[in-house]
Write a protein that holds these residues in place. Sequence first.
Motif, mmCIF file in Angstrom:
data_model
loop_
_atom_site.group_PDB
_atom_site.id
_atom_site.type_symbol
_atom_site.label_atom_id
_atom_site.label_comp_id
_atom_site.label_asym_id
_atom_site.label_seq_id
_atom_site.Cartn_x
_atom_site.Cartn_y
_atom_site.Cartn_z
ATOM 1 N N LEU A 253 0.810 -1.393 -0.121
ATOM 2 C CA LEU A 253 -0.272 -0.144 -0.045
ATOM 3 C C LEU A 253 0.990 1.418 0.020
ATOM 4 O O LEU A 253 0.405 2.423 -0.432
ATOM 5 N N ASP A 254 1.891 1.589 0.630
ATOM 6 C CA ASP A 254 3.118 2.447 1.012
ATOM 7 C C ASP A 254 4.375 2.394 0.872
ATOM 8 O O ASP A 254 4.936 1.335 1.921
ATOM 9 N N PRO A 255 4.764 2.089 -0.406
ATOM 10 C CA PRO A 255 6.432 1.505 -0.960
ATOM 11 C C PRO A 255 7.701 2.439 -0.111
ATOM 12 O O PRO A 255 8.289 2.131 -0.249
ATOM 13 N N GLU A 256 6.924 3.224 0.213
ATOM 14 C CA GLU A 256 7.836 4.447 1.367
ATOM 15 C C GLU A 256 7.807 4.047 2.656
ATOM 16 O O GLU A 256 8.148 5.040 3.032
ATOM 17 N N TYR A 257 6.879 3.203 3.040
ATOM 18 C CA TYR A 257 6.692 2.824 4.437
ATOM 19 C C TYR A 257 7.519 2.545 5.547
ATOM 20 O O TYR A 257 8.167 1.459 5.156
ATOM 21 N N VAL A 258 8.799 3.426 5.966
ATOM 22 C CA VAL A 258 10.469 3.010 5.897
ATOM 23 C C VAL A 258 9.855 2.062 7.483
ATOM 24 O O VAL A 258 11.238 1.055 7.152
ATOM 25 N N TRP A 259 9.424 2.913 8.499
ATOM 26 C CA TRP A 259 9.049 1.467 9.544
ATOM 27 C C TRP A 259 9.099 0.280 9.486
ATOM 28 O O TRP A 259 8.813 -0.924 9.886
ATOM 29 N N ALA A 260 8.039 -0.227 8.144
ATOM 30 C CA ALA A 260 7.741 -1.657 7.893
ATOM 31 C C ALA A 260 8.650 -1.881 7.369
ATOM 32 O O ALA A 260 8.825 -3.180 7.648
ATOM 33 N N PHE A 261 9.375 -1.557 6.916
ATOM 34 C CA PHE A 261 10.755 -2.548 6.020
ATOM 35 C C PHE A 261 11.707 -2.353 7.513
ATOM 36 O O PHE A 261 12.033 -3.670 7.049
ATOM 37 N N ARG A 262 11.187 -1.953 8.036
ATOM 38 C CA ARG A 262 12.682 -1.896 9.208
ATOM 39 C C ARG A 262 12.265 -2.922 10.279
ATOM 40 O O ARG A 262 12.910 -4.194 10.420
ATOM 41 N N VAL A 263 11.057 -3.162 10.696
ATOM 42 C CA VAL A 263 10.146 -3.920 11.582
ATOM 43 C C VAL A 263 10.156 -5.494 10.343
ATOM 44 O O VAL A 263 10.952 -6.797 11.176
ATOM 45 N N ARG A 264 9.695 -5.372 9.321
ATOM 46 C CA ARG A 264 10.143 -6.741 7.978
ATOM 47 C C ARG A 264 11.231 -7.022 8.212
ATOM 48 O O ARG A 264 11.901 -8.847 8.547
ATOM 49 N N PHE A 281 16.082 -3.862 5.522
ATOM 50 C CA PHE A 281 17.119 -2.935 6.009
ATOM 51 C C PHE A 281 18.066 -1.571 5.122
ATOM 52 O O PHE A 281 17.817 -0.348 5.211
ATOM 53 N N THR A 282 18.331 -2.604 3.928
ATOM 54 C CA THR A 282 18.967 -1.041 2.215
ATOM 55 C C THR A 282 17.861 -0.745 2.177
ATOM 56 O O THR A 282 18.355 0.952 1.662
ATOM 57 N N GLN A 283 16.642 -0.523 1.655
ATOM 58 C CA GLN A 283 15.675 -0.260 1.421
ATOM 59 C C GLN A 283 15.157 0.864 2.749
ATOM 60 O O GLN A 283 14.811 2.145 2.009
ATOM 61 N N ALA A 284 15.209 0.479 3.526
ATOM 62 C CA ALA A 284 15.372 1.397 4.719
ATOM 63 C C ALA A 284 16.087 2.703 5.113
ATOM 64 O O ALA A 284 15.810 3.386 4.815
ATOM 65 N N LEU A 285 17.043 2.272 4.801
ATOM 66 C CA LEU A 285 18.150 3.441 4.797
ATOM 67 C C LEU A 285 18.317 4.024 3.437
ATOM 68 O O LEU A 285 18.980 5.853 3.585
ATOM 69 N N HIS A 286 18.150 3.539 2.199
ATOM 70 C CA HIS A 286 17.063 4.132 1.011
ATOM 71 C C HIS A 286 16.869 5.174 1.372
ATOM 72 O O HIS A 286 16.743 6.470 0.626
ATOM 73 N N LEU A 287 15.368 5.036 1.522
ATOM 74 C CA LEU A 287 14.246 6.037 2.473
ATOM 75 C C LEU A 287 14.815 6.680 2.542
ATOM 76 O O LEU A 287 14.054 8.022 2.970
ATOM 77 N N GLU A 288 14.881 6.493 4.244
ATOM 78 C CA GLU A 288 15.325 7.262 5.307
ATOM 79 C C GLU A 288 16.445 8.632 5.023
ATOM 80 O O GLU A 288 16.473 9.780 5.013
#
Length: 291
Positions: A253-264, A281-288
Amino acid sequence: MDEGIMDHSGLSDAAAQSRASVLRSRAESYIALSRHDAAIADLTEAIALVPENARAWRLRGESHRVIERYQAALDDFDEALKLEPDSAYALGSRGQTYAGMGRLEEAMADFEHALTLTPDSLWILEAKADALVDLDRLDEALAEHTKIISLNTDLAYSWLARGELYQRMNLYTEAIDDYTKALEADPDHVRALSRRGEALRMIDRYDEALADLSRALELDPGNDRALGSRGAVLSELGDNEAALRDLDAAIELDPEYVWAFRVRGEIYQELDRHEEAIADFTQALHLEFGD
């Protein structure tokens, strides 16, 4: 001449006044339907016909503000205030415009002036509280929210807003109490359910959190934040597969949901699925952080 705006410069003064009045009224209905470009077109013509009408400038300014054309909104509110210097509506709306532009001190000046004219205006008090939060003056913002609640204890939104501020201040028990009050006023308030679920999760009351978040998702299955939070709760309760389903859905639903990437990523790590964890984790770092 703007496209779609007819030339009625030959109208008598009475006819111009009449036409402008209808245009202003139609614009208000367009605004109610969130058709702001249509409202702006009508109000632009109305202003051309009767430029001394402050209401037309205010309404056009509000439409510009809502669609984030902040400089145009500011210009319109300035014109409205030349005509009606003590219009609390125009002052409050100009304050919201300044806030949207990040000009918070100017926003506060307008809110303070407006509140000398209408001290109990809930929407101006709410806007002032939001600006105080942005200025990191959280105790003052809390006092404003408390005043708003004292003026009308039956509004779910007012309890929700103060609860969210308590939660921002890590005062989770106080936040939960306010969300509960919001839900007494409106038992199916999705945001209040979702936010109470998040606050309950933060103090390890996982079963209660799960109940709130599941109810929020019954009412709004596409609520990505509730899905993410429920995923985190399910993981804490030991059901990682169900947690991953919720987090997958939240990220879809939200491909830029940083926190969800971190938790997953943390769940994948716990399951020894390290390549997938690294990818999240790499995607979370990229987004944030733009890594």
